[in-house]
Design a protein around this motif. Structure first.
Motif, PDB file in Angstrom:
ATOM      1  N   THR A   1       0.839  -0.982  -0.394  1.00  0.00           N
ATOM      2  CA  THR A   1       0.108  -0.069  -0.179  1.00  0.00           C
ATOM      3  C   THR A   1       0.690   1.326   0.288  1.00  0.00           C
ATOM      4  OG1 THR A   1      -1.809  -1.468   0.850  1.00  0.00           O
ATOM      5  CG2 THR A   1      -2.084   1.347   1.660  1.00  0.00           C
ATOM      6  N   THR A   2       2.103   1.368   0.868  1.00  0.00           N
ATOM      7  CA  THR A   2       2.835   2.544   1.231  1.00  0.00           C
ATOM      8  C   THR A   2       3.289   2.593  -0.403  1.00  0.00           C
ATOM      9  OG1 THR A   2       2.954   2.124   3.318  1.00  0.00           O
ATOM     10  CG2 THR A   2       4.979   3.381   2.089  1.00  0.00           C
ATOM     11  N   LEU A   3       3.901   1.364  -0.662  1.00  0.00           N
ATOM     12  CA  LEU A   3       4.336   1.790  -2.074  1.00  0.00           C
ATOM     13  C   LEU A   3       4.000   1.937  -3.465  1.00  0.00           C
ATOM     14  CD1 LEU A   3       7.173  -1.434  -1.912  1.00  0.00           C
ATOM     15  CD2 LEU A   3       7.710   0.517  -1.762  1.00  0.00           C
ATOM     16  N   ALA A   4       2.084   1.509  -3.536  1.00  0.00           N
ATOM     17  CA  ALA A   4       1.134   2.026  -4.097  1.00  0.00           C
ATOM     18  C   ALA A   4       1.545   3.430  -4.826  1.00  0.00           C
ATOM     19  CB  ALA A   4       0.244   1.073  -4.020  1.00  0.00           C
ATOM     20  N   ASP A   5       1.472   3.775  -3.052  1.00  0.00           N
ATOM     21  CA  ASP A   5       1.010   5.177  -3.023  1.00  0.00           C
ATOM     22  C   ASP A   5       1.925   6.196  -3.819  1.00  0.00           C
ATOM     23  OD1 ASP A   5      -1.655   5.317  -1.618  1.00  0.00           O
ATOM     24  OD2 ASP A   5      -0.566   5.212   0.396  1.00  0.00           O
ATOM     25  N   LEU A   6       3.201   5.617  -3.691  1.00  0.00           N
ATOM     26  CA  LEU A   6       4.958   5.894  -3.957  1.00  0.00           C
ATOM     27  C   LEU A   6       4.861   6.356  -5.821  1.00  0.00           C
ATOM     28  CD1 LEU A   6       7.938   5.287  -1.182  1.00  0.00           C
ATOM     29  CD2 LEU A   6       5.740   7.718  -1.795  1.00  0.00           C
ATOM     30  N   LEU A   7       4.510   4.739  -6.052  1.00  0.00           N
ATOM     31  CA  LEU A   7       5.045   4.595  -7.416  1.00  0.00           C
ATOM     32  C   LEU A   7       3.624   4.817  -8.821  1.00  0.00           C
ATOM     33  CD1 LEU A   7       7.025   1.462  -6.771  1.00  0.00           C
ATOM     34  CD2 LEU A   7       7.632   3.616  -7.325  1.00  0.00           C
ATOM     35  N   GLY A   8       2.359   5.307  -7.992  1.00  0.00           N
ATOM     36  CA  GLY A   8       1.639   4.257  -8.750  1.00  0.00           C
ATOM     37  C   GLY A   8       0.762   3.471  -9.528  1.00  0.00           C
ATOM     38  N   ARG A   9      -0.877   3.930  -9.786  1.00  0.00           N
ATOM     39  CA  ARG A   9      -0.661   2.237 -10.239  1.00  0.00           C
ATOM     40  C   ARG A   9      -0.436   1.672 -11.460  1.00  0.00           C
ATOM     41  NH1 ARG A   9      -2.202  -1.598 -11.490  1.00  0.00           N
ATOM     42  NH2 ARG A   9      -4.924  -2.266 -11.718  1.00  0.00           N
ATOM     43  N   GLY A  10       1.061   1.999 -12.531  1.00  0.00           N
ATOM     44  CA  GLY A  10       1.774   1.601 -13.526  1.00  0.00           C
ATOM     45  C   GLY A  10       1.510   0.729 -12.802  1.00  0.00           C
TER      46      GLY A  10
END
Length: 207
Positions: free
Chosen positions: A13-22
Motif C-alpha cells: 500500500t505504501t509503495l503503491a502510493d509512491l509509485l502509482g498504478r502502473g
C-alpha cells in the motif's frame, strides 16, 4: 524469508502510493491460500508460452535464494507448476511464485506454506517443450518486470519496484510509513475532513 532487498517491512500500500498504478499488478493475481506472509525480493523472470511450463521448471534450479520467480504465462488453461515444483522451489530458498497463470496441487502448496500469487488453480499440467530465455523482460499482471526489479507482495496486492533507484524508493517508503505511524487518528481525521470539505466547496457542493 531471506530478503536482502530490505523491502520486507514495507507494505504494498505504501509503495503503491509512491509509485502509482502502473507498478501495481491487477487484482486477478491474488494469494492462493489465506494469510500468505508478505514476500519481497528480486525478480527472476520467466516467460512460458500457451500450454507450456518448461521454463518455470528450469527456473527453480537457477533462481538465487530469496528470489521471487515472476512468470508471464500464455494462458490459464494449463498449470505451470504443482506441489513438487513448489516444494523444490521452497527448499532452494525461492521466496514465492508470482504469475498471471495458474497452478495445481493447491492443498499441497498450502500445507507446505509456499507463497504463490496467481490467477487460480487447474488440475491439468502444461507440456515441457518450449525453450525460452530466462531473466528477460516479462509482462505480468499488466506490469513490465525486469530481472532484478524488487517484487513486494501480500494480501494487499503486488507492487514492482524498478531496480534502478530502488534504494531511494525504500528510503521514501520508510519515511512515509514512519510519518503515518506517528500521526494519531484524531489528527488524521481533522486533516482528512478539511481536505474533503475543501474539495466539496470547490466543486460547488452545499450541505
Amino acid at each position: 524469508m531471506n530478503d536482502k532487498s530490505g523491502f520486507q517491512d514495507v507494505s504494498p500500500t505504501t509503495l503503491a502510493d509512491l509509485l502509482g498504478r502502473g507498478q501495481v499488478m491487477d487484482i486477478g493475481i491474488r494469494p492462493l491460500w489465506p494469510s500468505v506472509p508478505r514476500v519481497a525480493g528480486p525478480a527472476f523472470t520467466v516467460r512460458c508460452p500457451p500450454g507450456d511450463n518448461l521454463m518455470l521448471h528450469a527456473a527453480i534450479h537457477r533462481a538465487e535464494p530469496g528470489s521471487v520467480i515472476v512468470v508471464e504465462s500464455g494462458d490459464v488453461d494449463y498449470a505451470l507448476a504443482g506441489g513438487n515444483v513448489c516444494a523444490i522451489a521452497r527448499r532452494r530458498g525461492v521466496a514465492a511464485f508470482v504469475t498471471d497463470g495458474v497452478i495445481r496441487d493447491l492443498a499441497e502448496v498450502r500445507e507446505m506454506g509456499f507463497p504463490v500469487f496467481a490467477r487460480g488453480v487447474i488440475p491439468i499440467p502444461g507440456t515441457k517443450k518450449a525453450v525460452e530465455p530466462l531473466n528477460r523482460r516479462v509482462r505480468c499482471g499488466g506490469v513490465d518486470v525486469d530481472a532484478g526489479d524488487i517484487v513486494v507482495a501480500d494480501e494487499e496486492g503486488i507492487v514492482v519496484v524498478p531496480r534502478t533507484g530502488h534504494e531511494q524508493v525504500l528510503l521514501d517508503a520508510r519515511a512515509k510509513a514512519a510519518k503515518e505511524a506517528a500521526e494519531s487518528l484524531d489528527a488524521w481525521e481533522a486533516a482528512h475532513r478539511a481536505r474533503i470539505d475543501g474539495i466539496l466547496r470547490s466543486g460547488g457542493f452545499e450541505d
